[in-house]
Design an enzyme around this catalytic site. Sequence first.
Site, PDB file in Angstrom:
ATOM      1  CE  LYS A 199      -3.930  -2.031   2.690  1.00  0.00           C
ATOM      2  NZ  LYS A 199      -4.910  -1.586   1.892  1.00  0.00           N
TER       3      LYS A 199
ATOM      4  NE  ARG B 161     -10.846  -9.980  -1.957  1.00  0.00           N
ATOM      5  CZ  ARG B 161     -11.376  -8.981  -2.652  1.00  0.00           C
ATOM      6  NH1 ARG B 161     -11.585  -9.164  -3.905  1.00  0.00           N
ATOM      7  NH2 ARG B 161     -11.497  -7.608  -2.184  1.00  0.00           N
TER       8      ARG B 161
HETATM    9  N1  BES Z   1      -8.262  -3.745   4.526  1.00  0.00           N
HETATM   10  C1  BES Z   1      -8.228  -3.324   3.239  1.00  0.00           C
HETATM   11  C2  BES Z   1      -9.726  -2.492   2.908  1.00  0.00           C
HETATM   12  C3  BES Z   1      -9.640  -1.315   3.792  1.00  0.00           C
HETATM   13  C4  BES Z   1      -9.168  -0.126   2.809  1.00  0.00           C
HETATM   14  C5  BES Z   1     -10.093  -1.025   4.972  1.00  0.00           C
HETATM   15  C6  BES Z   1      -9.328   1.122   3.594  1.00  0.00           C
HETATM   16  C7  BES Z   1     -10.367   0.300   5.588  1.00  0.00           C
HETATM   17  C8  BES Z   1      -9.978   1.297   4.843  1.00  0.00           C
HETATM   18  C9  BES Z   1      -8.335  -4.578   2.436  1.00  0.00           C
HETATM   19  O1  BES Z   1      -7.480  -5.536   2.746  1.00  0.00           O
HETATM   20  C10 BES Z   1      -7.919  -4.149   1.047  1.00  0.00           C
HETATM   21  O2  BES Z   1      -6.577  -3.886   0.803  1.00  0.00           O
HETATM   22  N2  BES Z   1      -8.542  -4.183   0.154  1.00  0.00           N
HETATM   23  C11 BES Z   1      -8.112  -3.966  -1.214  1.00  0.00           C
HETATM   24  C12 BES Z   1      -8.703  -4.681  -2.132  1.00  0.00           C
HETATM   25  C13 BES Z   1      -8.301  -4.991  -3.718  1.00  0.00           C
HETATM   26  C14 BES Z   1      -6.870  -4.898  -3.644  1.00  0.00           C
HETATM   27  C15 BES Z   1      -9.156  -5.680  -4.551  1.00  0.00           C
HETATM   28  C16 BES Z   1      -8.528  -2.546  -1.674  1.00  0.00           C
HETATM   29  O3  BES Z   1      -9.823  -2.111  -1.094  1.00  0.00           O
HETATM   30  O4  BES Z   1      -8.036  -1.724  -2.192  1.00  0.00           O
HETATM   31 MN    MN Z   2      -5.652  -5.449   2.060  1.00  0.00          MN
END
Ligand code: BES
Ligand code: MN
Length: 529
Positions: free
Chosen positions: A306, A380
């Site tokens: 990230k 997931r």
């Molecule tokens: N934990 C994150 C989602 C999240 C983002 C929660 C911001 C709270 C605030 C999750 O694991 C994630 O990173 N999801 C990705 C999925 C994508 C790679 C398909 C996302 O939302 O970018």
């Molecule tokens: Mn994630």
Amino acid sequence: MKEIINVEMRTRQADPDKIGTDLLAVGLFSDVKGLDKLNAELNRNLDGAMERLITLGDFKGKEGTNAIIYSDSKIGAKRLMLVGLGEKKKATLDTVRKAAANAANKAVATNIPSVSLALHRAFGGRFDLSAMGRAMAEGAYFGGYRYDEYVTESEQPRLESLKVEVVDAEPAKTRELDAGVANGVIIGLAQSYARTLTNRPANVISPAELAATAKELTRNMKNLSCTVLDDEQLAAQGMGGLLAVGSGSGNKPRLIVLRYNPAGKTAISPRPRGGGTSATGAEAKLPKIALVGKAITFDSGGISIKPAADMDEMKLDKTGGIAVLSTMKALAELKPALNVLGIIPSAENLPSGTSYRPGDIITTYSGKTVEVLNTDAEGRMILCDALAYAVKQKCDIIIDIATLTGACMVALGTYMAGLFGNDEKLLKQLQRAAEESGEKVWPMPSTDEYAAEMKSKIADLKNIGSKWGGACTGAAFLRQFVGDAKWAHLDIAGVDIFKTATEYTAEGSSGFGVRLLTTYLMELASKGS
Ligand code: BES
Ligand code: MN
Ligand code: ZN
């Protein structure tokens, strides 16, 4: 390490007008002309001070506002707080809860150690007293909460404890209020417990530490037990998804399983003559519900890392799992007639030489294979194993709760969680529980179109879909793992955190899910199905 503020709650039969207290809180609607009985009486004793405040326009009854009148011994309370309730026709139980939170928040902010609440009086017979008692208790915990365990140097001392009481002059009404307050205390404490655990950073709470916390919670409980699978046991069970996500970190993954059973874990059912054991008749007939919560103790994204900005907030990626743990704590005290399994897959998602990688194909607990195209879609990957575990345990109803997708936050903002599922009745029940608990949800789709995007050419599934509808493709992925169970999925990304303090509470973890899930389960137990 400092203890968080201890909120002590009780109900007292006394005349609000006369009681000696640091602060008496009463409610006022923005659109109701004239004062209700209690407020008129207080106003009279204060020589019209309440009326002057209102006619001068200094207090309009807007939701989220309050005003304080210093009473100069004309009433029992040192201070009278008017709490704005907004428009009367829009009032819900959450209006009561927020008003109590507002009062408790203000008391902590200004170091006022004891507060008396007569907020229910403005609502007349609109809601039953027990429901309002519960809402006031939940609100007091919510508003009085601060997270400052690690603050060793602060300019202002803060309260060590906040005493809150719900007051009413009539014995019968006080009794009704008290029945609700008792439940509200249990739920409020469970939510504060959730907020503290969630606010703790990833260097303090690892998957193993979360498991130890769950064990400790259940140590002396008769109706709640806990078993933990460590990484070796996960490997033996074939929990490939959870292991893959945890593989980059030295803090190894865990599967935490809590079992709530109203008769108690020590209850031994009589052994039938033919040998073997059997569940006692009545208990076996209770519906079996699984709560499944994502507990990523830190989500860096892994190899698909990230951006640096706000990455610290990813310590809150364990919110769903901790909501499940805390709901189980509340259940053990509320004792509804249900069988509930709390399943919490926990891992830390870090990049390293041992991490899982984009392109990897993982065999999950269900036997389905998943092509990993983004290691940041890790929620997931751990949930699919936990959901399959719930199916294997023959749960009739499965509800998962997870900070799953940023896309859900894009869709709904920070006010409500996305609600997905495969059973209309279950979705309706959760929507009702959301209204009652003030933890809001909004229905979202996870139909076949979305599932089709998750098909891989070289495995059964892939872990990301197209650029669009990410909350829905995430949910559609999970849907593949619930078999024939009735299933609902709560995407709580966005509602897990208050980025800044509000009129109702401090910044940080919101503890979202504890009130919603507890309310749903208590309703379910009272209705029978
Ligand atoms: N934990 C994150 C989602 C999240 C983002 C929660 C911001 C709270 C605030 C999750 O694991 C994630 O990173 N999801 C990705 C999925 C994508 C790679 C398909 C996302 O939302 O970018
Ligand atoms: Mn994630
Ligand atoms: Zn995540």
